[in-house]
Scaffold this motif. Structure first.
Motif, PDB file in Angstrom:
ATOM      1  N   VAL A  32      17.158   2.611   2.804  1.00  0.00           N
ATOM      2  CA  VAL A  32      17.128   3.121   1.428  1.00  0.00           C
ATOM      3  C   VAL A  32      16.000   4.133   1.264  1.00  0.00           C
ATOM      4  N   LEU A  33      14.834   3.806   1.801  1.00  0.00           N
ATOM      5  CA  LEU A  33      13.698   4.732   1.703  1.00  0.00           C
ATOM      6  C   LEU A  33      13.990   6.022   2.471  1.00  0.00           C
ATOM      7  N   VAL A  83       8.831   3.688   5.447  1.00  0.00           N
ATOM      8  CA  VAL A  83       9.835   3.597   6.515  1.00  0.00           C
ATOM      9  C   VAL A  83       9.180   3.061   7.788  1.00  0.00           C
ATOM     10  N   TYR A  84       7.988   3.557   8.112  1.00  0.00           N
ATOM     11  CA  TYR A  84       7.297   3.066   9.301  1.00  0.00           C
ATOM     12  C   TYR A  84       6.961   1.572   9.179  1.00  0.00           C
ATOM     13  N   LEU A 106       0.808  -1.220   0.000  1.00  0.00           N
ATOM     14  CA  LEU A 106       0.000   0.000   0.000  1.00  0.00           C
ATOM     15  C   LEU A 106       0.841   1.269   0.000  1.00  0.00           C
ATOM     16  N   VAL A 107       2.113   1.154   0.365  1.00  0.00           N
ATOM     17  CA  VAL A 107       2.868   2.374   0.642  1.00  0.00           C
ATOM     18  C   VAL A 107       3.876   2.721  -0.451  1.00  0.00           C
ATOM     19  N   VAL A 108       4.973   2.010  -0.544  1.00  0.00           N
ATOM     20  CA  VAL A 108       6.016   2.385  -1.503  1.00  0.00           C
ATOM     21  C   VAL A 108       5.499   2.398  -2.940  1.00  0.00           C
ATOM     22  N   THR A 114      15.839   8.893   9.193  1.00  0.00           N
ATOM     23  CA  THR A 114      17.140   8.229   9.325  1.00  0.00           C
ATOM     24  C   THR A 114      17.361   7.822  10.775  1.00  0.00           C
ATOM     25  N   GLY A 115      16.938   8.678  11.704  1.00  0.00           N
ATOM     26  CA  GLY A 115      17.025   8.342  13.123  1.00  0.00           C
ATOM     27  C   GLY A 115      16.200   7.119  13.474  1.00  0.00           C
TER      28      GLY A 115
END
Length: 979
Positions: free
Chosen positions: A811-812, A783-784, A772-774, A822-823
């Motif tokens: 990567v995302l 990322v989540y 559903l996301v990327v 990134t954190g």
């Protein structure tokens, strides 16, 4: 209803006018209400309320749209007075009765059909609905312009017919492209640097090249030379310049590169908000991820590269809107893996911190391949340029060099003026005066219009310019001034400084007149200019009230591409002009809420409530429902959300509407489940079921009802029972084309399964959320999703897969370029390290997560780091981290009822490392008791954390049994050490 016995006359040619029994009717200020009345006049017969609501309010949910339709009908009836009998509305349909009704468009058609062309000509007082600008009005206007052209043909007015048709089939100006005004002089070193950048980009190592210098120093000319080189080598090229709209710098390149047919993918639809020609425009959610828009632009660049390399020039960053600059920083990082060269030009002054930030971001990511600083040309190069431009003597060339001070633009213009007998010492203004003085009336008028336009004008826009008998001929003659150039079917000034000089030389009244003419031409031109541009010209012409409708449309367009600050600025302009209309204030309140500015949102909403008439129940219902909705998203405030839905229900008690009532009950059930009484939430959901009684509802309402039911169950700790409503909510959201809403439902289901220890099932829910996301450009949610997958895989002991998943999330996060994401990846790597006992790696990764402000509970993260440091034997560092916990704000996402148990456990580990085994046992025993007490009411903590974090708390779920087992194991180790 009885047949009206009076007469109602609607005139749609020219400004919209209504008379009842010969007496003019003051139409409501409500713009959509006026449009509705005109549309009903053009489309006789009964029309379903649902279709009318979707047509006129496409950007809001069905229930709010129906409420707004009710408000518009109420406003029209109030304005029409006794003539309101013509406007018939029942529960399901609305129509404008035709008995005794006269519409001038029909009169025109009847006269034409009867061959009475002279009478038909007199009926047409001007363009159809002259002061309204909506897509259906544009289409109707075009249709009647074609019909009127046929009438003029029949009357023998061929010239008038040709003039009218030229707006639809404009003839190109006589000169389509002018040769470069001069050879590139004195910039061989700089051109060499840029050509090397192009060579690298053409080979696949894309880059951004910056050209900086004062105005008129040659930035544009140098950039053009680079494009010419790229074009000669088969590259696709495009040029963008700043415009007074969000993402204005990118609009022309996107139009040039997004050529069809485009693939069947998610990004053309998202791109339609910027370039409507690429796909049918669709309403987007106000909270749609801004990164999705950026990613759609990157997809265009990738698509454009399918047939070869691409070179794009983005001119005048110092004039660019903030959204364009953010997009440059995002796209610039991404082109490093594409055969793309982005050339950007800018001036250093006046200072623009946001431009500096964008350039710094490109520089730090390694995307800024070269920065060329253009200095003034040396005297010898200036002499070559001056003499190459016009046949000047050596003395005249020296005069140009002395005055131009190293500026190539000024040298060229002064050389031309001097060759024509002008005084070169007077500077650029004198040169442009000399150039325009040689033009006759229409050509000079075109130059003045082009000067105030602020950009190149396309063929259709030129053909639509008012006040010019033959715009194409005037444009062709104006090219002879040397101030203008033709490029890709458009005509504009060779340099912005030339346009500024001509515009500033116009007397104020004439400049205002020219702005008004440009606004009118842009309104009439096929293809439709951006509403913000039309509004700007209308305001500069002194027509503030006429600008309001365009400002409202511009704000809606800005929202469609997630440019919320720009939308707020536009709506603020609207409410400053039209102080009595509540609708733009509600829009402003919603935009400010989605920006996270609750106080500003509340202030705008309170002003709107003061302006809504007490009897206008439709406007009140719509306002309260919308507020309830945005208080569940942009500003998550469940208690105020509950108050909004309660206020909507109070109005609905007086004026029932089934879908609106169902939405209000479902919304209130959600709020009760989150912060109120779960039993009350259950009662509200029972009321929803009874109200609907198996009637079909919209997919979004079905989603809201299922989500409210799931949250009620989550609050009660009935995690297994949430699977069905959450999967139903995801399915409804998918049917509505809202993957961004389907995703959190599936992730909540995964979290519920994890709470039960059903990690295989949790993994299944997470994996169902990934498609559903990327693939839909929702990279942030991607990322989540990967973060959630890491947590579940760690609990299943599948650490290799968890590490690979973490790499995919990284990567995302790198593609998005947001530090906090990134954190989050660092936090996920720490999760793996903690699960595998790599305590030093865990401490390092958690430090990075804290530094980058990952979207996790900070107090909890510091406690995890203190635990890792203590287990790694770094006692002093662990104590320092433990002290830092006290300075972090504690939120529900930290699960505050667990913090004491966690802290005492860490203190026990530190004491053990220091050899104080008595203190260690005491602290670990206290922690053990704390975890035993934590067994009750897991649902309340879950829902609180969900609201605090803004996403299902799968990565931070508390497992008391597991924590208790860990503390017990530490105690056994301690006892073994004592023995």
């Amino acid at each position: 209803m009885s047949t009206p016995t009076h007469t109602l006359d609607l005139r749609l040619f020219g400004a919209f006018e209504v008379t009842a029994d010969g007496v003019p009717v003051a139409l409501p200020r409500h713009r959509k209400a006026c449009e509705l009345l005109a549309w009903l006049a053009v489309n006789p017969g009964p029309h379903a309320r649902s279709r009318l609501a979707a047509r006129f309010w496409p950007d809001v949910p069905d229930t709010s749209a129906r409420a707004s339709l009710r408000s518009a009908v109420w406003a029209l009836r109030g304005a029409l007075g006794p003539a309101g009998a013509w406007l018939h509305a029942d529960r399901d349909r609305v129509e404008l009765r035709t008995d005794g009704l006269t519409v001038d468009l029909r009169t025109f058609d009847d006269l034409v059909a009867a061959g009475r062309f002279a009478e038909a000509e007199r009926v047409r007082r001007g363009d159809v609905l002259h002061l309204l600008d909506s897509e259906w009005v544009f289409e109707l206007r075009d249709e009647y312009d074609h019909r009127f052209a046929a009438v003029l043909d029949a009357l023998g007015d061929a010239r008038g017919a040709h003039r009218l048709r030229a707006q639809f089939e404009p003839t190109p100006p006589a000169a389509q492209r002018v040769a470069p005004e001069h050879e590139l002089v004195g910039r061989s070193v700089e051109l060499g640097e840029l050509r090397r950048c192009w060579d690298r980009a053409r080979a696949g190592a894309g880059t951004v090249a910056g050209i900086t210098g004062d105005g008129g120093i040659g930035k544009t000319r140098l950039a053009e030379e680079v494009l010419a080189v790229a074009g000669a080598q088969g590259a696709r090229t495009a040029v963008g310049s700043s415009a007074a709209v969000p993402f204005g710098l990118w609009l022309e390149p996107l139009r040039a590169l997004a050529d069809g047919p485009l693939p069947d993918a998610w990004w053309p639809e998202v791109l339609s908000g910027l370039v409507p020609a690429v796909a049918p425009r669709r309403a987007h959610a106000p909270d749609v991820d801004r990164v999705r828009v950026f990613e759609a632009v990157v997809e265009v660049l990738i698509w454009a590269c399918r047939s070869g390399p691409v070179a794009v020039v983005l001119e005048d960053l110092h004039l660019a809107d903030p959204s364009s600059l953010e997009l440059l920083a995002y796209a610039g990082r991404r082109v490093t893996r594409l055969p793309v060269l982005l050339v950007v030009t800018r001036r250093r002054l006046p200072p623009r911190p946001d431009v500096d930030r964008a350039c710094a971001a490109l520089r730090s990511s390694g995307a800024l391949g070269v920065e060329v600083e253009l200095a003034p040309l040396p005297p010898e190069s200036m002499r070559v340029l001056a003499r190459g431009t016009a046949g000047l003597s050596a003395a005249q060339a020296d005069q140009v060099v002395a005055v131009a001070s190293g500026s190539p633009l000024l040298a060229v213009e002064l050389a031309r003026a001097l060759a024509g007998g002008a005084n070169a010492a007077a500077g650029l203004r004198a040169a442009t005066r000399w150039a325009t003085s040689r033009l006759r009336g229409p050509a000079r008028g075109f130059v003045e219009l082009a000067a105030v336009a602020g950009r190149d004008l396309g063929r259709a826009e030129i053909a639509a310019l008012p006040g010019l008998a033959d715009p194409a001929q005037a444009a062709a003659e104006a090219l002879g001034s040397g101030l203008l150039r033709a490029r890709d079917g458009a005509i504009g000034f060779r340099h912005a400084l030339l346009a500024d000089a001509v515009a500033e030389d116009l007397p104020d009244p004439l400049r205002a007149n020219r702005h008004g003419a440009i606004a009118e031409g842009l309104r009439r031109a096929p293809g439709r200019a951006h509403a913000a541009e039309i509004a700007r010209h209308l305001r500069l012409a002194g027509h503030d009230e006429r600008a309001v409708a365009h400002l409202v449309d511009a704000a809606a367009a800005a929202r469609a591409v997630c440019a919320l600050p720009e939308a707020a600025d536009l709506l603020t302009e609207v409410v400053g002009i039209d102080v009595d209309d509540p609708e733009p204030l509600v829009e402003l309140a919603e935009v400010q809420a989605w920006r996270g500015l609750r106080s500003e949102s509340d202030a705008a909403f309170d002003r709107a409530l003061e302006l809504i008439a007490p009897l206008d129940s439709g406007a009140q219902i719509s306002a309260w429902l919308r507020r309830g909705r945005w208080l569940r998203g942009g500003v998550c405030h469940p208690r105020e959300c509950r108050r909004s839905y309660a206020a909507a229900l109070d109005v609905l008690d007086r004026d029932p509407d089934l879908p609106a009532r169902a939405e209000a009950l479902a919304g209130m059930a959600w709020a009760e489940a989150v912060v109120g009484d779960p039993a009350a939430a259950e009662d509200l959901l029972v009321a929803v079921d009874a109200l609907l009684d198996h009637q079909p509802v919209s997919d979004l309402l079905a989603h809201d009802i299922s989500v409210a039911r799931a949250h009620t169950l989550l609050r009660a700790g009935r995690f297994a029972d949430t699977y069905a409503p959450l999967t139903a909510a995801a399915a409804a959201a998918n049917r509505a084309g809202r993957p961004d809403l389907a995703f959190p439902s599936l992730l909540n289901a995964a979290s519920a399964a994890a709470c039960l220890g059903a990690f295989d099932r949790a993994l299944d829910f997470v994996d169902r959320s990934l498609p559903l996301v990327v693939p839909n450009g929702l990279l942030r949610l991607g990322v989540y999703a990967h973060s959630a997958r890491v947590s579940v895989l760690c609990r299943l002991g599948r650490f290799g897969e968890a590490s690979a998943t973490c790499d995919q999330g990284a990567v995302l996060a790198e593609r998005i370029g947001l530090a906090e994401l990134t954190g989050l990846v660092h936090h996920d790597r720490a999760t793996i390290a903690r699960a595998t006992g790599d305590w030093e790696r865990a401490a390092t990764e958690l430090a990075a997560a804290i530094e980058l402000r990952a979207p996790v509970g900070r107090a909890l993260t510091r406690l995890h780091r203190a635990d890792a440091l203590a287990r790694a034997g770094k006692v002093a560092d662990a104590e320092t981290e433990l002290r830092a916990v006290a300075f972090e704000p504690v939120s529900p996402g930290d699960f505050p009822d667990t913090l004491v148990a966690r802290m005492t456990a860490v203190q026990g580990l530190i004491a053990a490392q220091r050899g104080d085994l008595t203190l260690a046992r005491r602290r670990l025993t206290e922690a053990e008791a704390g975890w035993r007490r934590r067994m009750a009411d897991p649902g309340a903590g879950y829902v609180a954390a969900l609201i605090d974090l803004g996403r299902p708390p799968l990565t931070a779920l508390v497992e008391p049994d597991r924590e208790l087992a860990a503390v017990t194991a530490d105690l056994r180790s301690l006892d073994a050490e004592v023995r």
